[in-house]
Design a protein around this motif. Structure first.
Motif, PDB file in Angstrom:
ATOM      1  N   UNK A 103       0.793  -1.226   0.000  1.00 16.85           N
ATOM      2  CA  UNK A 103       0.000   0.000   0.000  1.00 16.85           C
ATOM      3  C   UNK A 103       0.822   1.272   0.000  1.00 16.85           C
ATOM      4  N   UNK A 104       2.141   1.157  -0.150  1.00 19.41           N
ATOM      5  CA  UNK A 104       3.011   2.328  -0.178  1.00 19.41           C
ATOM      6  C   UNK A 104       3.228   2.778  -1.622  1.00 19.41           C
ATOM      7  N   UNK A 105       3.271   4.089  -1.823  1.00 21.46           N
ATOM      8  CA  UNK A 105       3.521   4.604  -3.164  1.00 21.46           C
ATOM      9  C   UNK A 105       4.940   4.239  -3.592  1.00 21.46           C
ATOM     10  N   UNK A 106       5.059   3.800  -4.847  1.00 22.44           N
ATOM     11  CA  UNK A 106       6.368   3.374  -5.352  1.00 22.44           C
ATOM     12  C   UNK A 106       7.282   4.579  -5.552  1.00 22.44           C
ATOM     13  N   UNK A 107       8.566   4.300  -5.642  1.00 19.29           N
ATOM     14  CA  UNK A 107       9.565   5.315  -5.964  1.00 19.29           C
ATOM     15  C   UNK A 107       9.624   5.413  -7.486  1.00 19.29           C
ATOM     16  N   UNK A 108       9.074   6.494  -8.050  1.00 21.03           N
ATOM     17  CA  UNK A 108       8.974   6.630  -9.504  1.00 21.03           C
ATOM     18  C   UNK A 108      10.340   6.760 -10.170  1.00 21.03           C
ATOM     19  N   UNK A 109      11.384   7.061  -9.406  1.00 23.44           N
ATOM     20  CA  UNK A 109      12.728   7.118  -9.983  1.00 23.44           C
ATOM     21  C   UNK A 109      13.191   5.731 -10.415  1.00 23.44           C
ATOM     22  N   UNK A 110      12.594   4.680  -9.852  1.00 24.98           N
ATOM     23  CA  UNK A 110      12.882   3.312 -10.298  1.00 24.98           C
ATOM     24  C   UNK A 110      12.025   2.937 -11.503  1.00 24.98           C
ATOM     25  N   UNK A 111      10.909   3.626 -11.670  1.00 23.07           N
ATOM     26  CA  UNK A 111       9.920   3.283 -12.706  1.00 23.07           C
ATOM     27  C   UNK A 111      10.059   4.236 -13.895  1.00 23.07           C
ATOM     28  N   UNK A 112      11.238   4.181 -14.544  1.00 20.16           N
ATOM     29  CA  UNK A 112      11.502   5.086 -15.667  1.00 20.16           C
ATOM     30  C   UNK A 112      11.727   4.351 -16.982  1.00 20.16           C
ATOM     31  N   UNK A 113      11.364   3.078 -17.031  1.00 16.30           N
ATOM     32  CA  UNK A 113      11.545   2.309 -18.251  1.00 16.30           C
ATOM     33  C   UNK A 113      12.941   1.722 -18.381  1.00 16.30           C
ATOM     34  N   UNK A 114      13.749   1.859 -17.346  1.00 19.04           N
ATOM     35  CA  UNK A 114      15.125   1.360 -17.361  1.00 19.04           C
ATOM     36  C   UNK A 114      15.218   0.070 -16.560  1.00 19.04           C
ATOM     37  N   UNK A 115      16.301  -0.655 -16.763  1.00 20.91           N
ATOM     38  CA  UNK A 115      16.558  -1.867 -15.982  1.00 20.91           C
ATOM     39  C   UNK A 115      17.133  -1.475 -14.634  1.00 20.91           C
ATOM     40  N   UNK A 116      16.541  -2.029 -13.569  1.00 20.53           N
ATOM     41  CA  UNK A 116      17.032  -1.807 -12.212  1.00 20.53           C
ATOM     42  C   UNK A 116      17.146  -3.168 -11.548  1.00 20.53           C
ATOM     43  N   UNK A 117      18.345  -3.513 -11.095  1.00 17.23           N
ATOM     44  CA  UNK A 117      18.593  -4.794 -10.431  1.00 17.23           C
ATOM     45  C   UNK A 117      18.096  -5.977 -11.260  1.00 17.23           C
ATOM     46  N   UNK A 118      18.342  -5.943 -12.566  1.00 14.21           N
ATOM     47  CA  UNK A 118      17.970  -7.042 -13.445  1.00 14.21           C
ATOM     48  C   UNK A 118      16.511  -7.081 -13.858  1.00 14.21           C
ATOM     49  N   UNK A 119      15.731  -6.062 -13.503  1.00  9.91           N
ATOM     50  CA  UNK A 119      14.304  -6.030 -13.839  1.00  9.91           C
ATOM     51  C   UNK A 119      14.003  -4.714 -14.559  1.00  9.91           C
ATOM     52  N   UNK A 120      13.238  -4.793 -15.636  1.00 12.18           N
ATOM     53  CA  UNK A 120      12.848  -3.579 -16.355  1.00 12.18           C
ATOM     54  C   UNK A 120      11.500  -3.117 -15.813  1.00 12.18           C
ATOM     55  N   UNK A 121      11.478  -1.910 -15.308  1.00 11.17           N
ATOM     56  CA  UNK A 121      10.264  -1.321 -14.773  1.00 11.17           C
ATOM     57  C   UNK A 121       9.656  -0.410 -15.842  1.00 11.17           C
ATOM     58  N   UNK A 122       8.333  -0.517 -16.097  1.00 10.63           N
ATOM     59  CA  UNK A 122       7.705   0.387 -17.082  1.00 10.63           C
ATOM     60  C   UNK A 122       7.898   1.846 -16.654  1.00 10.63           C
ATOM     61  N   UNK A 123       7.799   2.743 -17.585  1.00  9.22           N
ATOM     62  CA  UNK A 123       8.014   4.156 -17.306  1.00  9.22           C
ATOM     63  C   UNK A 123       6.759   4.789 -16.677  1.00  9.22           C
TER      64      UNK A 123
END
Length: 168
Positions: A103-123
């Motif tokens: 229920x916590x808001x995500x850190x949008x700096x991780x959700x920029x369409x880039x790979x982070x820790x081996x996982x691609x997060x949508x932008x």
């Protein structure tokens, strides 16, 4: 008889239009992963009788002024929610949020369409602003979803729809 056929043809053309296959985004280039099925080009005679024309400055639906919250459906990776502000019967602001499974808001700096820790997060950092702007512009929750973030964008639509239901 011919006049009736022309009138019917004009109405059909007015309501169907032609979809465009390549819409440009704000940066001037088509982004992979976006959809444009609601963007239409009108063809044919679009003249309407005076008594059926809708005022372009007036929304299709008028809402009660205030701030309204709506939640999307929970799913395995969390949920989405929205805060919608209405002023003078119009949608003036929408804040879309992506929440993790706690229920916590995500850190949008991780959700920029880039790979982070081996996982691609949508932008989601960009998509949530883009969707909110489209909803405000069209004065409705009913805008295209964005592929690559389909569940989140569908849930944002649901969240805004639920907020707008409260504003009726």
């Amino acid at each position: 008889m011919v006049l009736a056929a022309v009138l019917i043809l004009s109405i059909v053309l007015l309501y169907t239009g032609c979809t465009t296959g390549n819409q440009d985004n704000k940066q001037g280039a088509t982004q992979p992963g976006t959809t444009t099925q609601n963007d239409k080009t009108q063809t044919g005679d679009t003249t309407q009788p005076e008594d059926t024309k809708q005022d372009e400055n007036k929304p299709a639906e008028t809402y009660k002024d205030g701030t309204y919250e709506g939640k999307g459906d929970a799913w395995e990776h969390g949920s989405e929610d929205a805060t919608v502000e209405i002023a003078n019967g119009r949608i003036t602001s929408i804040v879309l949020r992506r929440l993790d499974d706690k229920g916590n808001e995500v850190d949008y700096e991780k959700w920029t369409g880039q790979e982070v820790d081996g996982r691609v997060y949508p932008n989601l950092k960009e998509y949530r602003v883009e969707m909110a702007n489209r909803m405000i512009e069209k004065q409705t929750y009913d805008v295209d979803t964005i592929s690559g973030a389909t569940v989140s964008t569908k849930n944002w639509k649901v969240a805004v729809q639920r907020a707008l239901e409260k504003a009726k």
